[in-house]
Design a protein around this motif. Structure first.
Motif, PDB file in Angstrom:
ATOM      1  N   PRO A  41      33.643  35.623  47.467  1.00  0.00           N
ATOM      2  CA  PRO A  41      33.459  36.128  49.333  1.00  0.00           C
ATOM      3  C   PRO A  41      35.040  35.669  49.409  1.00  0.00           C
ATOM      4  CG  PRO A  41      33.823  33.391  47.692  1.00  0.00           C
ATOM      5  CD  PRO A  41      33.231  34.425  47.228  1.00  0.00           C
ATOM      6  N   THR A  42      35.870  36.108  48.452  1.00  0.00           N
ATOM      7  CA  THR A  42      36.887  36.478  49.002  1.00  0.00           C
ATOM      8  C   THR A  42      37.684  37.999  48.040  1.00  0.00           C
ATOM      9  OG1 THR A  42      39.806  35.515  49.791  1.00  0.00           O
ATOM     10  CG2 THR A  42      38.418  35.186  47.904  1.00  0.00           C
ATOM     11  N   ASP A  43      38.174  37.898  48.527  1.00  0.00           N
ATOM     12  CA  ASP A  43      38.815  39.647  47.919  1.00  0.00           C
ATOM     13  C   ASP A  43      39.846  39.242  46.262  1.00  0.00           C
ATOM     14  OD1 ASP A  43      38.661  41.585  49.793  1.00  0.00           O
ATOM     15  OD2 ASP A  43      40.663  40.211  50.946  1.00  0.00           O
ATOM     16  N   ILE A  44      39.942  39.994  44.877  1.00  0.00           N
ATOM     17  CA  ILE A  44      40.208  39.899  43.989  1.00  0.00           C
ATOM     18  C   ILE A  44      42.111  39.793  44.334  1.00  0.00           C
ATOM     19  CG2 ILE A  44      40.832  41.049  41.619  1.00  0.00           C
ATOM     20  CD1 ILE A  44      38.018  42.217  41.862  1.00  0.00           C
ATOM     21  N   SER A  45      42.522  38.520  43.535  1.00  0.00           N
ATOM     22  CA  SER A  45      44.268  39.249  43.962  1.00  0.00           C
ATOM     23  C   SER A  45      44.546  40.135  42.858  1.00  0.00           C
ATOM     24  CB  SER A  45      44.929  38.150  44.222  1.00  0.00           C
ATOM     25  OG  SER A  45      44.514  36.992  42.445  1.00  0.00           O
ATOM     26  N   THR A  46      44.257  40.238  41.130  1.00  0.00           N
ATOM     27  CA  THR A  46      44.924  40.342  40.301  1.00  0.00           C
ATOM     28  C   THR A  46      43.780  40.585  39.163  1.00  0.00           C
ATOM     29  OG1 THR A  46      47.108  41.042  38.684  1.00  0.00           O
ATOM     30  CG2 THR A  46      45.834  38.235  39.419  1.00  0.00           C
ATOM     31  N   LEU A  47      44.099  42.214  38.059  1.00  0.00           N
ATOM     32  CA  LEU A  47      43.361  41.894  37.163  1.00  0.00           C
ATOM     33  C   LEU A  47      44.229  41.669  35.839  1.00  0.00           C
ATOM     34  CD1 LEU A  47      41.507  45.059  37.916  1.00  0.00           C
ATOM     35  CD2 LEU A  47      40.912  42.393  37.664  1.00  0.00           C
ATOM     36  N   ASP A  48      45.512  41.196  35.742  1.00  0.00           N
ATOM     37  CA  ASP A  48      46.284  40.454  34.862  1.00  0.00           C
ATOM     38  C   ASP A  48      46.442  39.151  34.255  1.00  0.00           C
ATOM     39  OD1 ASP A  48      48.226  39.654  33.604  1.00  0.00           O
ATOM     40  OD2 ASP A  48      50.054  41.633  34.698  1.00  0.00           O
ATOM     41  N   SER A  49      45.845  39.012  32.839  1.00  0.00           N
ATOM     42  CA  SER A  49      44.734  38.153  32.916  1.00  0.00           C
ATOM     43  C   SER A  49      46.198  36.685  32.227  1.00  0.00           C
ATOM     44  CB  SER A  49      44.183  38.141  30.859  1.00  0.00           C
ATOM     45  OG  SER A  49      45.404  38.755  30.394  1.00  0.00           O
ATOM     46  N   THR A  50      47.331  37.348  31.767  1.00  0.00           N
ATOM     47  CA  THR A  50      48.717  36.618  32.398  1.00  0.00           C
ATOM     48  C   THR A  50      49.040  35.463  33.030  1.00  0.00           C
ATOM     49  OG1 THR A  50      49.498  38.241  30.151  1.00  0.00           O
ATOM     50  CG2 THR A  50      51.483  36.637  31.849  1.00  0.00           C
ATOM     51  N   MET A  51      49.000  37.110  34.807  1.00  0.00           N
ATOM     52  CA  MET A  51      49.253  36.186  36.068  1.00  0.00           C
ATOM     53  C   MET A  51      47.937  35.362  36.732  1.00  0.00           C
ATOM     54  SD  MET A  51      52.650  36.737  35.657  1.00  0.00           S
ATOM     55  CE  MET A  51      52.576  36.269  37.173  1.00  0.00           C
ATOM     56  N   SER A 202      45.004  46.994  40.384  1.00  0.00           N
ATOM     57  CA  SER A 202      44.229  47.768  40.231  1.00  0.00           C
ATOM     58  C   SER A 202      42.786  48.151  38.629  1.00  0.00           C
ATOM     59  CB  SER A 202      43.647  49.771  40.838  1.00  0.00           C
ATOM     60  OG  SER A 202      44.456  50.485  39.929  1.00  0.00           O
ATOM     61  N   SER A 203      41.664  48.939  38.978  1.00  0.00           N
ATOM     62  CA  SER A 203      41.417  48.813  37.851  1.00  0.00           C
ATOM     63  C   SER A 203      41.661  49.535  37.013  1.00  0.00           C
ATOM     64  CB  SER A 203      39.555  48.561  38.109  1.00  0.00           C
ATOM     65  OG  SER A 203      39.779  49.957  38.452  1.00  0.00           O
ATOM     66  N   SER A 204      42.217  50.932  37.097  1.00  0.00           N
ATOM     67  CA  SER A 204      43.133  51.983  36.562  1.00  0.00           C
ATOM     68  C   SER A 204      44.211  51.544  35.732  1.00  0.00           C
ATOM     69  CB  SER A 204      42.853  53.390  37.742  1.00  0.00           C
ATOM     70  OG  SER A 204      43.850  53.196  38.843  1.00  0.00           O
ATOM     71  N   PRO A 211      32.594  42.814  27.934  1.00  0.00           N
ATOM     72  CA  PRO A 211      31.668  43.914  27.675  1.00  0.00           C
ATOM     73  C   PRO A 211      31.342  44.850  28.678  1.00  0.00           C
ATOM     74  CG  PRO A 211      31.529  41.078  27.732  1.00  0.00           C
ATOM     75  CD  PRO A 211      32.914  41.304  28.300  1.00  0.00           C
ATOM     76  N   PHE A 212      32.193  44.643  30.349  1.00  0.00           N
ATOM     77  CA  PHE A 212      32.330  45.723  30.854  1.00  0.00           C
ATOM     78  C   PHE A 212      33.461  46.324  31.433  1.00  0.00           C
ATOM     79  CE2 PHE A 212      28.662  42.159  31.869  1.00  0.00           C
ATOM     80  CZ  PHE A 212      27.621  42.588  31.686  1.00  0.00           C
ATOM     81  N   VAL A 213      33.247  47.147  31.892  1.00  0.00           N
ATOM     82  CA  VAL A 213      34.728  47.908  32.906  1.00  0.00           C
ATOM     83  C   VAL A 213      33.942  48.349  33.731  1.00  0.00           C
ATOM     84  CG1 VAL A 213      35.418  48.734  30.364  1.00  0.00           C
ATOM     85  CG2 VAL A 213      33.940  49.896  31.341  1.00  0.00           C
ATOM     86  N   PHE A 214      35.182  48.616  34.973  1.00  0.00           N
ATOM     87  CA  PHE A 214      35.134  49.223  36.072  1.00  0.00           C
ATOM     88  C   PHE A 214      34.783  50.738  35.792  1.00  0.00           C
ATOM     89  CE2 PHE A 214      38.129  45.157  36.908  1.00  0.00           C
ATOM     90  CZ  PHE A 214      37.430  44.825  38.571  1.00  0.00           C
ATOM     91  N   TRP A 219      38.062  48.642  41.119  1.00  0.00           N
ATOM     92  CA  TRP A 219      38.592  48.074  41.682  1.00  0.00           C
ATOM     93  C   TRP A 219      40.229  48.682  42.095  1.00  0.00           C
ATOM     94  CZ3 TRP A 219      42.671  44.402  41.488  1.00  0.00           C
ATOM     95  CH2 TRP A 219      43.003  43.972  42.389  1.00  0.00           C
ATOM     96  N   THR A 220      39.675  49.244  44.017  1.00  0.00           N
ATOM     97  CA  THR A 220      41.874  49.561  43.776  1.00  0.00           C
ATOM     98  C   THR A 220      42.616  48.802  44.337  1.00  0.00           C
ATOM     99  OG1 THR A 220      40.922  50.388  46.682  1.00  0.00           O
ATOM    100  CG2 THR A 220      40.399  51.665  44.970  1.00  0.00           C
ATOM    101  N   GLY A 221      42.696  47.607  44.743  1.00  0.00           N
ATOM    102  CA  GLY A 221      43.281  46.789  44.948  1.00  0.00           C
ATOM    103  C   GLY A 221      43.138  46.223  46.295  1.00  0.00           C
ATOM    104  N   THR A 222      42.226  46.835  47.074  1.00  0.00           N
ATOM    105  CA  THR A 222      42.336  46.697  49.070  1.00  0.00           C
ATOM    106  C   THR A 222      40.219  46.695  48.871  1.00  0.00           C
ATOM    107  OG1 THR A 222      42.072  49.085  49.448  1.00  0.00           O
ATOM    108  CG2 THR A 222      44.318  47.050  49.519  1.00  0.00           C
ATOM    109  N   ASN A 223      40.304  47.932  48.076  1.00  0.00           N
ATOM    110  CA  ASN A 223      38.547  48.021  48.364  1.00  0.00           C
ATOM    111  C   ASN A 223      37.783  46.774  48.090  1.00  0.00           C
ATOM    112  OD1 ASN A 223      38.742  48.554  45.699  1.00  0.00           O
ATOM    113  ND2 ASN A 223      36.917  49.345  45.323  1.00  0.00           N
TER     114      ASN A 223
END
Length: 555
Positions: A41-51, A202-204, A211-214, A219-223
């Motif tokens: 229901p809302t956007d991803i904020s980060t993919l950094d597991s530390t943050m 972003s995912s790149s 188990p998965f990758v993008f 995810w570009t950070g905004t899409n």
């Protein structure tokens, strides 16, 4: 927390965004073998597991990355990247042996040094990870986080490429569950340092171990739409049930319900009374499930004396009588009835059904506090508090999520009811996007803020350590000596290894929070939802990773 810092809007809607080959319900024959179509229901904020601190970012982190352990469908912490996790007889040393041949998604070897780097990065004060406190029981962590020692002194030692040892300062009965939290996940140092502050934006610019990758642009950070596919380098790839999972951000729950009825949804949350009452009897290719989230909705008061442009508010919320008046003036039962579906009024911080005491009782029942609705007493405390701070009236801002229907309805209810109950009080609503509310909370930029927390593991400390002085989630600046003492007893010898004594300490901590009106628990959240019965294997956890996608598929 959940690893997630469970500061979520509500149980996510699982939505199909593809047009199915045939019309009709969600479980039509055209479902067979298609990719599950899911939504948040809302956007991803980060993919950094530390943050990461929020539920929704961690759904993706927890399904594209992995730690030494993973919480199985039966709620047990089982080996994941680790082949084995061995505990010493005194509970102070863990020897973790990794599976052989582990690889990152780019083909690089994944070894013990990746865990060492990640954990040292997490406790580095320069990194400012709000989940660093989950590593506090590792030897040297507190000194490092307080700037008194170098991160290289952390009690984690690489023995070989596949073995590392961890030394704790005290026994931690739930340490295997902590290993499954995102802040404990390994990181590839060269990859992280290549992107620096942009890592995880972003995912790149993120590397994966789960188990998965993008897929494709990811995810570009905004899409707001993206796809997950199997990670070819994941050690257990053969047991990942879906080759692809498609995601989209769907912000309106009403839209999700309509899509479900059109056969374009796999699950739609019925989180508000209106949605629930209108759709609870819908049976066409649907089943009704109740998702017990181990999540507490609570109100925080800014007791730091700063962070607000209103000097009177800063002074008022440090006053115990003012906070007590606000707690007594809140009608939890009516809030639950008017704004939620399936939730229960809170009796403390730790939610019902999450943890058990040593003799098998629900901890929330054992530690329940008398959070009551009493306008007469509220006025008495209010009058006394205003006199103590030298005010006759008070204007307080109340901040909550614009993204959540329940949150907005609750804000309206509280504005009206509190102003009516407490003479001279004006409540100004501050309705902001979810991510803004999180940011303002962490920066102490609020008077009163509505917060949510979901457990990271099934033990009361996942909630009760939130407001200790060294917690990165003590947004309101709670300072409660009795509570601190109870938590110190619960987390140190001898009580930390004595289940009965630890239960009593946790109960004392709940009582201390109540006695000082340090926080204001409102409700324990359960969300009913319509689900496609042909979607199977979706593991929902009240604590930790809320949705584990490894076994989900459309039959």
């Amino acid at each position: 927390m959940k690893t997630w810092k469970k500061v979520g809007l509500g149980t996510m809607t699982l939505a199909s965004v593809a047009i199915l080959a045939a019309c009709g319900g969600a479980s039509s024959k055209s479902d067979a073998g298609r990719a599950p179509q899911l939504a948040i229901p809302t956007d991803i904020s980060t993919l950094d597991s530390t943050m990461a601190t929020d539920t929704y970012s961690n759904i993706f982190i927890g399904n594209t990355e992995e730690g030494a352990t993973r919480v199985a469908s039966d709620g047990k912490a089982e080996p994941a990247l680790a082949k084995s996790v061995e505990e010493s007889s005194d509970g102070l040393t863990y020897t973790i042996t990794l599976r052989s041949g582990l690889k990152w998604s780019n083909g690089d070897p994944l070894t013990a040094k990746d865990f060492v780097y990640s954990w040292q990065r997490a406790v580095d004060p320069k990194q400012a990870s709000q989940y660093a406190y989950l590593l506090a029981n590792i030897k040297g962590a507190n000194d490092i986080m307080n700037g008194k020692a170098d991160k290289s002194t952390l009690g984690i030692e690489k023995v070989s490429d596949t073995v590392f040892k961890v030394t704790l300062t005290q026994p931690t009965p739930y340490f295997k569950f902590l290993l499954a939290q995102s802040v404990y996940f390994p990181l590839n140092q060269s990859f992280v340092e290549k992107y620096g502050k942009d890592y995880g934006t972003s995912s790149s610019k993120t590397l994966y171990s789960g188990p998965f990758v993008f897929k494709d642009k990811g995810w570009t950070g905004t899409n707001e739409s993206f796809k997950l596919v199997k990670n070819d380098h994941y050690y257990d790839k053969k047991n990942v049930k879906s080759s692809e999972i498609d995601y989209q951000v769907i912000k309106k729950p009403e839209t999700a319900v309509q899509l479900f009825k059109q056969g374009k949804l796999d699950q739609a949350a019925l989180g508000t009374p209106d949605l629930y009452n209108a759709n609870k009897g819908y049976t066409k290719n649907a089943k009704l499930v109740n998702l017990k989230e181990a999540t507490t909705d609570y109100i925080q008061y800014n007791q730091t004396g700063s962070g607000t442009s209103n000097p009177a508010a800063a002074k008022a919320l440090k006053n115990k009588n003012i906070r007590t008046a606000l707690n007594l003036a809140i009608d939890r039962a009516t809030i639950v009835a008017q704004t939620t579906a399936g939730s229960k009024p809170a009796t403390g911080l730790t939610p019902a059904g999450m943890a058990q005491t040593s003799d098998g009782k629900d901890f929330a029942t054992y530690a329940a506090q008398p959070y009551t609705y009493d306008v007469k007493k509220a006025k008495e405390y209010w009058t006394k508090g205003l006199s103590e701070i030298g005010e006759t009236k008070l204007n307080l801002s109340y901040e909550t999520d614009a993204d959540s229907t329940t949150a907005k309805q609750m804000a309206d209810f509280l504005q009206t009811s509190l102003q009516k109950a407490l003479p001279g009080l004006t409540i100004t609503e501050k309705i902001v996007p979810f991510q803004q509310r999180i940011k303002d909370s962490h920066n102490h930029q609020f008077d009163i803020v509505n917060s949510l927390w979901g457990g990271d593991y099934a033990e009361p400390s996942t909630f009760l350590q939130l407001f200790t002085a060294d917690s990165g989630n003590n947004d309101g600046g709670v300072s409660n000596a009795t509570y601190e003492a109870a938590m110190k007893k619960a987390t140190t010898l001898p009580d930390v290894t004595n289940d009965e004594a630890r239960d009593a300490d946790y109960k004392a901590a709940e009582k201390a929070l109540y006695d000082e009106s340090s926080i204001n628990p409102v409700f324990f959240r359960t969300t009913p939802a319509l689900r496609n019965p042909n979607m199977v294997g979706l593991a929902f956890h009240g604590t930790g990773l809320s949705y584990d996608l490894k076994d989900v598929y459309i039959k």
